[in-house]
Design a protein around this motif. Structure first.
Motif, mmCIF file in Angstrom:
data_model
loop_
_atom_site.group_PDB
_atom_site.id
_atom_site.type_symbol
_atom_site.label_atom_id
_atom_site.label_comp_id
_atom_site.label_asym_id
_atom_site.label_seq_id
_atom_site.Cartn_x
_atom_site.Cartn_y
_atom_site.Cartn_z
ATOM 1 N N ASP A 139 0.716 -1.316 -0.056
ATOM 2 C CA ASP A 139 -0.121 0.011 -0.041
ATOM 3 C C ASP A 139 0.859 1.239 -0.009
ATOM 4 O OD1 ASP A 139 -2.415 -1.458 -0.129
ATOM 5 O OD2 ASP A 139 -2.499 -1.487 2.015
ATOM 6 N N GLU A 140 1.757 1.299 0.930
ATOM 7 C CA GLU A 140 3.158 2.399 1.004
ATOM 8 C C GLU A 140 3.462 2.316 -0.584
ATOM 9 O OE1 GLU A 140 4.233 2.429 5.451
ATOM 10 O OE2 GLU A 140 4.983 0.886 4.201
ATOM 11 N N TYR A 141 3.969 1.543 -1.038
ATOM 12 C CA TYR A 141 4.664 1.541 -2.252
ATOM 13 C C TYR A 141 3.744 2.247 -3.489
ATOM 14 C CZ TYR A 141 7.372 -0.268 -6.296
ATOM 15 O OH TYR A 141 7.711 -0.448 -7.414
ATOM 16 N N ASN A 142 2.854 1.306 -3.410
ATOM 17 C CA ASN A 142 1.675 1.805 -4.643
ATOM 18 C C ASN A 142 1.289 3.236 -4.439
ATOM 19 O OD1 ASN A 142 1.745 -0.865 -5.680
ATOM 20 N ND2 ASN A 142 0.111 -1.638 -4.721
ATOM 21 N N ALA A 143 1.183 3.660 -3.204
ATOM 22 C CA ALA A 143 0.598 5.222 -3.266
ATOM 23 C C ALA A 143 1.647 5.981 -3.840
ATOM 24 C CB ALA A 143 0.517 5.662 -1.668
ATOM 25 N N ILE A 144 3.121 5.716 -3.616
ATOM 26 C CA ILE A 144 4.178 6.552 -4.374
ATOM 27 C C ILE A 144 4.327 6.284 -5.744
ATOM 28 C CG2 ILE A 144 6.776 6.848 -4.332
ATOM 29 C CD1 ILE A 144 6.558 6.098 -1.473
ATOM 30 N N VAL A 145 4.040 5.100 -6.346
ATOM 31 C CA VAL A 145 3.961 4.837 -7.636
ATOM 32 C C VAL A 145 2.916 5.352 -8.374
ATOM 33 C CG1 VAL A 145 3.835 2.910 -9.586
ATOM 34 C CG2 VAL A 145 5.439 2.750 -7.498
ATOM 35 N N ARG A 146 1.734 5.330 -7.929
ATOM 36 C CA ARG A 146 0.633 6.169 -8.387
ATOM 37 C C ARG A 146 1.012 7.802 -8.692
ATOM 38 N NH1 ARG A 146 -2.777 2.893 -5.177
ATOM 39 N NH2 ARG A 146 -2.758 4.487 -3.523
ATOM 40 N N GLU A 147 1.783 8.332 -7.839
ATOM 41 C CA GLU A 147 2.076 9.761 -8.017
ATOM 42 C C GLU A 147 3.159 10.064 -8.834
ATOM 43 O OE1 GLU A 147 1.259 13.713 -7.421
ATOM 44 O OE2 GLU A 147 0.086 12.161 -6.763
ATOM 45 N N TYR A 148 4.273 8.863 -8.914
ATOM 46 C CA TYR A 148 5.590 9.068 -9.435
ATOM 47 C C TYR A 148 5.656 7.730 -10.244
ATOM 48 C CZ TYR A 148 6.528 13.169 -6.700
ATOM 49 O OH TYR A 148 6.400 14.466 -6.120
ATOM 50 N N PRO A 149 4.941 7.562 -11.344
ATOM 51 C CA PRO A 149 5.016 6.163 -11.974
ATOM 52 C C PRO A 149 6.426 5.751 -12.570
ATOM 53 C CG PRO A 149 3.955 7.946 -13.328
ATOM 54 C CD PRO A 149 4.185 8.418 -12.106
ATOM 55 N N ARG A 150 6.502 4.559 -12.884
ATOM 56 C CA ARG A 150 7.824 4.011 -13.161
ATOM 57 C C ARG A 150 8.278 4.288 -14.765
ATOM 58 N NH1 ARG A 150 9.796 0.342 -9.678
ATOM 59 N NH2 ARG A 150 11.138 -0.656 -11.241
ATOM 60 N N LEU A 151 7.164 4.486 -15.622
ATOM 61 C CA LEU A 151 7.804 5.225 -16.862
ATOM 62 C C LEU A 151 8.631 4.205 -17.492
ATOM 63 C CD1 LEU A 151 7.832 9.181 -16.123
ATOM 64 C CD2 LEU A 151 5.959 7.596 -16.818
#
Length: 245
Positions: A171-183
């Motif tokens: 959940d913590e990881y996904n919240a960050i990836v949603r805002e800063y996607p891996r691209l």
């Protein structure tokens, strides 16, 4: 500034993570963005945030210099060659990308930070955190700030399941990836590593960059075997010249 002082810095919440909020950190983000591709910049920010999640939960890293940790994480990949404008003075012709990044961070701090707040020790913490971040057998034996930086970097590549102790959740990881996607980070990483193997091969023989060249480039394009440490030592065996042997 002692590490205890850095725990009293202003803070902000980014993607649910409480991080220090200082003009120097803002300048570091601006500098990093100016020399990065989109995937590299997002990786940098994710590494910064993930490192704070993990380090704030571990007893041996909680009491660290939080600003030094932030600066190191944000500037750790400024030595990546792809994404820089032509003739960027961050990049050298003869140094590893980690050392280029570490030198760039040290120069940034000497230029932008208050000298009375950044003594030799704080500068060295940032330099070590960046220069050593790919060497797991060394970096996790270093100071808390150095370890914390790499916790975030490694977590971004490996994901929560490989972070020991359950200190990073999906959940913590996904919240960050949603805002800063891996691209497409992994493709970008591969492109950078192969570019280094081609244009600065001498900086890749004794480290993990060379593994990318071994796997993906032909022997005509890249061959580090003659340059491995063992080969260099065995072809210069001084014991054979010792008249007492």
């Amino acid at each position: 500034m002692a590490s205890s002082d850095s725990n009293n810095l202003p803070t902000k919440v980014l993607c649910g993570v409480t991080v220090p909020d200082t003009p120097l950190i803002d300048k570091a983000l601006e500098f990093a963005k100016g020399v990065s591709t989109g995937y590299t910049y997002n990786h940098i920010v994710r590494s910064f945030l993930l490192g704070f999640i993990i380090a704030d939960k571990l007893p041996h890293t909680k009491d660290r210099d939080r600003e030094a940790h932030a600066i190191a994480a944000i500037l750790h990949d400024t030595g990546f060659p792809i994404g820089h404008p032509p003739h960027n003075d961050v990049l050298s012709d003869d140094k590893r990308f980690e050392v280029d990044g570490a030198n760039a961070a040290r120069n940034f701090l000497k230029r932008e930070a208050k000298a009375e707040e950044w003594d030799k020790h704080r500068l060295q913490l940032v330099w070590d955190a960046i220069a050593l971040h790919t060497i797991g057998s060394v970096v996790f034996e270093k100071e808390p700030e150095v370890q914390s930086c790499s916790y975030g970097i490694w977590a971004d590549f490996q994901g929560p399941d490989r972070v020991s102790g359950g200190v990073l959740t999906w959940d913590e990881y996904n919240a960050i990836v949603r805002e800063y996607p891996r691209l497409g980070l992994m493709k970008g990483l591969k492109d950078n590593m192969l570019h280094l193997c081609k244009v600065k091969p001498g900086t890749t023989y004794d480290n993990t960059v060379g593994e990318w060249g071994d796997r993906y480039l032909s022997a005509d394009e890249y061959n580090r075997k003659p340059n491995l440490t063992q080969n260099l030592l065995e072809t210069c065996d001084l014991d054979e010249r010792d008249p007492n042997v």
